[in-house]
Structure formats: structure tokens, C-alpha cells
Design an enzyme around this catalytic site. Structure first.
Site, PDB file in Angstrom:
ATOM      1  N   ASP A   1      -4.552 -12.817   3.752  1.00 36.74           N
ATOM      2  CA  ASP A   1      -6.084 -12.474   4.184  1.00 36.74           C
ATOM      3  C   ASP A   1      -7.219 -12.690   3.442  1.00 36.74           C
ATOM      4  OD1 ASP A   1      -5.074 -10.578   2.295  1.00 36.74           O
ATOM      5  OD2 ASP A   1      -5.010  -8.692   3.549  1.00 36.74           O
TER       6      ASP A   1
ATOM      7  N   HIS B   1      -6.263  -7.351  -0.498  1.00 41.12           N
ATOM      8  CA  HIS B   1      -6.558  -5.790  -0.726  1.00 41.12           C
ATOM      9  C   HIS B   1      -5.442  -5.321  -1.794  1.00 41.12           C
ATOM     10  CE1 HIS B   1      -7.177  -6.332   3.616  1.00 41.12           C
ATOM     11  NE2 HIS B   1      -8.122  -5.529   3.482  1.00 41.12           N
TER      12      HIS B   1
ATOM     13  N   ASP C   1      -2.616 -10.737  -2.292  1.00 38.56           N
ATOM     14  CA  ASP C   1      -3.416 -10.251  -1.115  1.00 38.56           C
ATOM     15  C   ASP C   1      -5.096  -9.975  -1.426  1.00 38.56           C
ATOM     16  OD1 ASP C   1      -2.288  -8.798   1.792  1.00 38.56           O
ATOM     17  OD2 ASP C   1      -4.123  -7.722   0.768  1.00 38.56           O
TER      18      ASP C   1
ATOM     19  N   HIS D   1       0.655  -1.189   0.122  1.00 36.39           N
ATOM     20  CA  HIS D   1      -0.045   0.159  -0.050  1.00 36.39           C
ATOM     21  C   HIS D   1       1.079   1.214  -0.002  1.00 36.39           C
ATOM     22  CE1 HIS D   1      -3.747  -2.080   0.113  1.00 36.39           C
ATOM     23  NE2 HIS D   1      -3.379  -2.699   1.766  1.00 36.39           N
TER      24      HIS D   1
END
Length: 365
Positions: free
Chosen positions: A277, A191, A189, A152
């Protein structure tokens, strides 16, 4: 056969010094007030999800259940030059000034503790060390178990628990120093890797492939139509997915989109932003351990076909420590030459077992 392939896990205990604690006083200022107002508005007590226990759980599971042939390597701190290939000088200076302090960096609850800046330098440097080992032929594949995560982090902004973009630092180092012209980055991931996308948005020599839960899920980026720009148009490949997506859809995305894209791109190195995740216990998507193993097998085959197996994985998210640790172990098992699992839709095996158990009761004698 398990153990047939050399795989090395890279880690450095100094990364555990990254310990943001929302109960401690942070630097006073407008950002701190805004974050505390946000946290105060929650109905339940919020704890910083990215904590040292994540790594401890992985290492403890591997100690209890060793992966045949797994070796261990040491990490190191990234240099200013290595970080500066993907982050601006002004951003790095701002982060360095926070060394030894508690501070909020962003309203999406990215914070540092006194040991965080060094930990972030080591996380990025450990990703670089893993790539160096793969390129040098010291190992067939590598897994950098690092924190804080990185995908991120943007060129000028810390976001989503991330300070430095570890996978981007490793990719840029491979290009600048290790002779790799074309790098494929795969992000599984849950995200979207907004920072990695931003860094390589217009770069024709880095292909970024990302499967993720679609907006408005955090960070809300990674639309299907986001394909890069300028010379890099077409080298960003986003696959946004609805909540509840499981193994079958992810495997299909990899086989029907990633594999032909990689065949077209022909990378010199394959990197994976490996977050866990997406596992059903983390409540973001609905993957299983077998699903992660299957994705690992696909990625391993891509690296074998295009770049003599040069493959490095860098840990990203995963906040349920059971699914995180077990997901990492499943991935390492496949990297070490273990059989690639074939996922079965959740419940089918249990129904088959129950049918066998009950069948005799309803069969005429």
C-alpha cells in the site's frame, strides 16, 4: 539471472473464506452499534477493503506472467501453541468463540465472517510453513501470500483487519523450534506494524525495522523515539515518513539505516512484512514497482550476507489490486534472481523521451 534462485510462493485457498460483509447482520452489542454509527457517518458507502479479490489478483497475474523458477507450496493452520507464543490465552479463547459467526472485533473496522477464524489460523500457519521451508533449505526464499494480514494484531487485540500476527508467529516459531536465535523483521507496509512492535518491544533477539507514513496516519504509532525498552532497547527502529514519500527516500532509509543495523544485529533469519500500500496507486505513499524491487534487492543482500540467504516474506496490506499484484510479482522476480531495478524519479524518463521527440523542431537546419 532470473530463475537462478529458488523461490517458493506459499498459499492456501481456504484463506479466501474470510469475507466480512458490512451488509450482513453482525452480533448485537455495544461494539456493533458503535461501528455502525461510525459507518453511517461517512459521506460515501464503505466496503470492507480486505477482500478475497486481493489474493485472486496476485495469483491471476502470476498465471498470465509467470516468474521463471517460481514454485508453489501449501499452507497449513497454525496450532494453539504456535499462536500462543505471541497472543495471550484469553485472547485466543475469545477469537475461537467467534468461529462460524459474523462479528465486529474492534471499532477500527476489524470484523470476522463464519470462515474467518480458520482463515486466520491458516494465514499464520502458512507464514510458519514458509519459514520452515527456508530453514530446511528446501527453497532459497519464500513468500507467504496470506490473508487476513497480521502486523496490526496485538497480543490481546485484533486491529486493522488483522486477527493473528502472522509474522510474529513465524518469528517466534523460528526461535522456539527451528534454532534461530536472532530474527530481523522488516516492515515496509505503508502503515506502522504496531502489533509486531508491541510483541517484541522488550526482546533483544528480535530487531524490528519499520518504514511507514507518520502519525496521524493509521494506526498513529511508530514514533522515531520508539526504540524498545528493557533488554530490547535499541532493537526497535522506526522511520516515520511524510505522505508523498517515494522510492529515493525509502531506498536511502534501507541503505543508511537498515543495512548498518542489520550488520550490527547479525540475524539468523530475515522476515519481511511485505505490504504494497506504499505504492502511489494506493495513495498512502508514492512508491513505484521499481522501488519495491530495489528494496527487495537490499533485503536479499542482507540475508545473503548474514544468514545464508534465509529470507521469508509475509503479505500484509495493499488494497489497490493492480498495484498489489504487480508489486508482488516484481518482488518475486527479484527474489528469483532477476535484475534489481534502478528506480528513476517519476516523470524523468518521460521528459527525456519528449525532449528527444521535440528537439529536432527547435534545431536550426
Amino acid at each position: 539471472m532470473n530463475g537462478d534462485r529458488r523461490v517458493t510462493l506459499f498459499h492456501d485457498e481456504r484463506m479466501q473464506a474470510h469475507q466480512p460483509n458490512i451488509n450482513e447482520p453482525f452480533l448485537p452489542g455495544r461494539l456493533d452499534r458503535r461501528v455502525r454509527e461510525l459507518l453511517a457517518g461517512l459521506r460515501v458507502k464503505w466496503e470492507y477493503p480486505e477482500h478475497p479479490g486481493r489474493i485472486t489478483a496476485i495469483l491471476e497475474l502470476l498465471e498470465r506472467e509467470p516468474v521463471a523458477g517460481l514454485r508453489y507450496g501449501e499452507g497449513r493452520a497454525a496450532t494453539h501453541e504456535e499462536l500462543g507464543r505471541v497472543h495471550t490465552a484469553g485472547y485466543l479463547d475469545a477469537i475461537y468463540r467467534l468461529r462460524g459467526q459474523n462479528a465486529w472485533l474492534d471499532v477500527d473496522t476489524t470484523a470476522v465472517s463464519p470462515g474467518s477464524v480458520e482463515a486466520a489460523e491458516i494465514a499464520a500457519g502458512t507464514a510458519v510453513a514458509a519459514v520452515e521451508s527456508v530453514i530446511a533449505g528446501e527453497t532459497d526464499s519464500a513468500f507467504a501470500v496470506v490473508r487476513p494480514p497480521g502486523h496490526h494484531a496485538e497480543p490481546v487485540r485484533a486491529r486493522g483487519f488483522c486477527l493473528f500476527n502472522n509474522v510474529a508467529v513465524a518469528a517466534a516459531h523460528a526461535q522456539a523450534v527451528l534454532g534461530c536465535r536472532k530474527v530481523l523483521i522488516i516492515d515496509w507496509d505503508a502503515h506502522h506494524g504496531n502489533g509486531t512492535q508491541d510483541i517484541f518491544w522488550a526482546d533483544p533477539d528480535v530487531m524490528f525495522f519499520d518504514t511507514h507514513r507518520a502519525a496521524p496516519f493509521y494506526p498513529g504509532t511508530g514514533q522515531l523515539e520508539d526504540v524498545g525498552a528493557g533488554l530490547g532497547e535499541g532493537t526497535t527502529v522506526n522511520v516515520p515518513l511524510p505522505g508523498g514519500t517515494g522510492d529515493a527516500a525509502l531506498i536511502r532509509a534501507f541503505t543508511e539505516i537498515l543495512v548498518p543495523a542489520a550488520d550490527y544485529f547479525r540475524p539468523d533469519l530475515v522476515l519481511v512484512s511485505a505490504g504494497f500500500d506504499a505504492h502511489r496507486l494506493d495513495l498512502a505513499l508514492n512508491m513505484t514497482y521499481e522501488g519495491f524491487g530495489a528494496l527487495t534487492g537490499i533485503v536479499r543482500d542482507i540475508a545473503d550476507r548474514h544468514c545464508d540467504g534465509r529470507l521469508a516474506l509475509i503479505l500484509e496490506g495493499g488494497y489497490h489490486i493492480e498495484s498489489l499484484s504487480r508489486g508482488v510479482r516484481t518482488t518475486l522476480d527479484v527474489l528469483a534472481g532477476g535484475e534489481v531495478p534502478q528506480p528513476v524519479e517519476c516523470g524523468l524518463q518521460e521528459v527525456a523521451t519528449a525532449a528527444d521527440f521535440h528537439r529536432a523542431a527547435f534545431t536550426p537546419e
